[in-house]
Design a protein around this motif. Sequence first.
Motif, mmCIF file in Angstrom:
data_model
loop_
_atom_site.group_PDB
_atom_site.id
_atom_site.type_symbol
_atom_site.label_atom_id
_atom_site.label_comp_id
_atom_site.label_asym_id
_atom_site.label_seq_id
_atom_site.Cartn_x
_atom_site.Cartn_y
_atom_site.Cartn_z
ATOM 1 N N GLY A 126 0.966 -1.290 0.004
ATOM 2 C CA GLY A 126 0.021 -0.157 -0.028
ATOM 3 C C GLY A 126 1.012 1.424 -0.012
ATOM 4 O O GLY A 126 0.453 2.247 -0.464
ATOM 5 N N GLY A 127 2.045 0.942 0.628
ATOM 6 C CA GLY A 127 2.954 2.200 0.592
ATOM 7 C C GLY A 127 2.580 3.555 0.797
ATOM 8 O O GLY A 127 2.020 3.939 1.547
ATOM 9 N N ARG A 128 2.804 4.441 -0.562
ATOM 10 C CA ARG A 128 2.624 5.565 -0.672
ATOM 11 C C ARG A 128 0.970 5.862 -0.504
ATOM 12 O O ARG A 128 0.733 6.986 0.110
ATOM 13 C CB ARG A 128 2.920 6.068 -1.851
ATOM 14 C CG ARG A 128 4.565 6.000 -1.969
ATOM 15 C CD ARG A 128 4.879 6.644 -3.470
ATOM 16 N NE ARG A 128 6.427 6.692 -3.637
ATOM 17 C CZ ARG A 128 7.039 6.706 -4.718
ATOM 18 N NH1 ARG A 128 6.220 7.345 -5.605
ATOM 19 N NH2 ARG A 128 8.301 6.768 -4.693
ATOM 20 N N ARG A 129 0.101 5.181 -0.805
ATOM 21 C CA ARG A 129 -1.331 5.620 -0.570
ATOM 22 C C ARG A 129 -1.925 5.352 0.588
ATOM 23 O O ARG A 129 -2.534 6.224 1.054
ATOM 24 C CB ARG A 129 -2.173 4.302 -1.667
ATOM 25 C CG ARG A 129 -1.973 4.859 -3.245
ATOM 26 C CD ARG A 129 -2.974 3.916 -3.807
ATOM 27 N NE ARG A 129 -3.016 2.397 -3.730
ATOM 28 C CZ ARG A 129 -3.791 1.238 -4.059
ATOM 29 N NH1 ARG A 129 -4.790 2.023 -4.736
ATOM 30 N NH2 ARG A 129 -3.433 0.229 -3.864
ATOM 31 N N VAL B 241 -4.228 2.878 7.973
ATOM 32 C CA VAL B 241 -4.554 4.499 8.738
ATOM 33 C C VAL B 241 -4.261 4.376 10.257
ATOM 34 O O VAL B 241 -3.766 5.367 11.033
ATOM 35 C CB VAL B 241 -5.797 5.104 8.379
ATOM 36 C CG1 VAL B 241 -6.171 6.471 9.233
ATOM 37 C CG2 VAL B 241 -6.325 5.347 6.860
ATOM 38 N N ILE B 242 -4.613 3.545 10.956
ATOM 39 C CA ILE B 242 -4.404 3.341 12.311
ATOM 40 C C ILE B 242 -3.034 2.979 12.408
ATOM 41 O O ILE B 242 -2.425 3.870 13.634
ATOM 42 C CB ILE B 242 -5.231 2.057 12.875
ATOM 43 C CG1 ILE B 242 -6.689 2.061 13.065
ATOM 44 C CG2 ILE B 242 -4.359 1.640 14.062
ATOM 45 C CD1 ILE B 242 -7.108 3.015 13.981
ATOM 46 N N VAL B 243 -2.297 2.381 11.658
ATOM 47 C CA VAL B 243 -0.921 2.388 11.784
ATOM 48 C C VAL B 243 0.014 3.581 11.799
ATOM 49 O O VAL B 243 0.602 4.044 12.602
ATOM 50 C CB VAL B 243 -0.161 1.304 10.877
ATOM 51 C CG1 VAL B 243 1.240 1.405 10.836
ATOM 52 C CG2 VAL B 243 -0.744 -0.239 11.222
ATOM 53 N N LEU C 54 -13.847 9.846 2.462
ATOM 54 C CA LEU C 54 -14.047 10.074 1.024
ATOM 55 C C LEU C 54 -12.725 10.037 0.331
ATOM 56 O O LEU C 54 -12.622 9.549 -0.742
ATOM 57 C CB LEU C 54 -15.007 11.133 0.676
ATOM 58 C CG LEU C 54 -16.266 10.941 1.371
ATOM 59 C CD1 LEU C 54 -17.281 12.387 0.963
ATOM 60 C CD2 LEU C 54 -17.119 9.958 0.168
ATOM 61 N N VAL C 55 -11.844 10.776 0.916
ATOM 62 C CA VAL C 55 -10.492 11.188 0.140
ATOM 63 C C VAL C 55 -9.600 9.718 0.003
ATOM 64 O O VAL C 55 -9.211 9.437 -0.950
ATOM 65 C CB VAL C 55 -9.733 12.273 0.713
ATOM 66 C CG1 VAL C 55 -8.391 12.314 0.181
ATOM 67 C CG2 VAL C 55 -10.514 13.594 0.652
ATOM 68 N N ALA C 56 -9.482 9.226 1.294
ATOM 69 C CA ALA C 56 -8.760 8.051 1.373
ATOM 70 C C ALA C 56 -9.359 6.766 0.510
ATOM 71 O O ALA C 56 -8.626 5.980 -0.414
ATOM 72 C CB ALA C 56 -8.716 7.412 2.748
ATOM 73 N N GLY D 289 -3.427 8.110 5.599
ATOM 74 C CA GLY D 289 -3.242 8.247 7.013
ATOM 75 C C GLY D 289 -2.803 9.815 7.092
ATOM 76 O O GLY D 289 -3.497 10.452 8.199
ATOM 77 N N GLY D 290 -2.131 10.433 6.351
ATOM 78 C CA GLY D 290 -1.759 11.718 6.336
ATOM 79 C C GLY D 290 -2.815 12.743 6.183
ATOM 80 O O GLY D 290 -3.057 13.366 6.730
#
Length: 401
Positions: free
Chosen positions: A85-88, A154-156, A312-314, A93-94
């Motif tokens: 998943g890396g960058r996505r 996202v949690i990580v 929605l963005v994620a 998460g960002g």
Amino acid sequence: MGHADTLLAMGGAFLAAALLARIGGRVGLPTIPLFMLAGILLGPHTPGVVLIENSHDLEMLSALGLVLLLFYLGLEFHLDDLRRGGRRLLAAGGVYLLLNVGAGLAFGFVLGWGVGEALVLAGVLGISSSAIVTKILIDLGRLARPETRLILGVIVVEDLFLALYLAALQPVLGGAHEPAEMALQAAKAFGFLLALAAVARFGTRLVGRLIAVRDNELLVITFLGAAVLVAGVSELLGVADAIGAFMVGLILAGTDSAPRIRDLVHPLRDAFAAIFFFAFGLAIDPGDVASVAGPVAAAAALTIAMNLAAGLVAARLHGFGPQPAANVAATLLARGEFALILAAMAAAAGLDRRLAPFIAGYVLVLAVLGPVIADRSGWLANALVALRRDASKQTASVTMR
């Protein structure tokens, strides 16, 4: 508490939580808010029967519940998913951190309670509850769904941010403003997490050999000891204990013993998680919460809006449609154990006395709303579809003109 009193309190806590959960299950309510309600009703802050006078009497059992929940979450998370998943995942998460932490910081300044209070509120409003998120995914049977990997990612990311945030916040609240001291604490926390991540990436074969036993009793003692020990070391180094337990689960997930560990940890996880949420309820004084009801309602509404936007963005970053987007937004809504850690830090630092009841009320509202909304995320998905349909019609109408 005496030995007999402790046993009576523990037994009563388990049975009260089970009874309310069974009643709630018949009308479709999730277990988490019901476990908390049992703690509120049987605690020292409400009239009637008081089962436990002080929530600290269950502190160790509650901590073990949190450790086991995050340990299980680590078992279900695969490092390959994070790497692929890396960058996505980092971007998703960002986005969550930017919207929620930013909104929390702005909200803190709008309240006008002080700069230290605003910094605390940034974390309170910004970080999801790993314990409640894990329980929601388990209770709703969503661990195998495609968007669950995004939720866990996202949690990580949030937990990695939290480790650095707590390391930076603690010396500020404690009056230590030396940049070198703050940098040292942050470096220790981040270095420890990197070391555990390296073991998860390169050391699972060796770890697998070390824990490989045929006897289930020995296996339980081994993985439980490892999770609790690393959680304790994490706490000493300025990383939340739950994050250390998560990393142990992540390491063991790559071993051949992982399927057996998952089966063996289930009953332990469920029993002690119930105590965690029960103890959570014990600490809440409804009378104090009422005094800050306005700010609590505003903060809850702000968090719901920010989570929906971030979800929605994620989801779009990962190519998911309305239903997965609704699942992501609703599941990550709850706030919990880390907000309470911040409340304790704020109280010890002598910050505004309104902060503790505000955090308790805010966490309670979202800990109740989060599981309920997640269970009914289909309604949210239908609303998103309707909004998209209306937007398409308006666009087509403008184009025809």
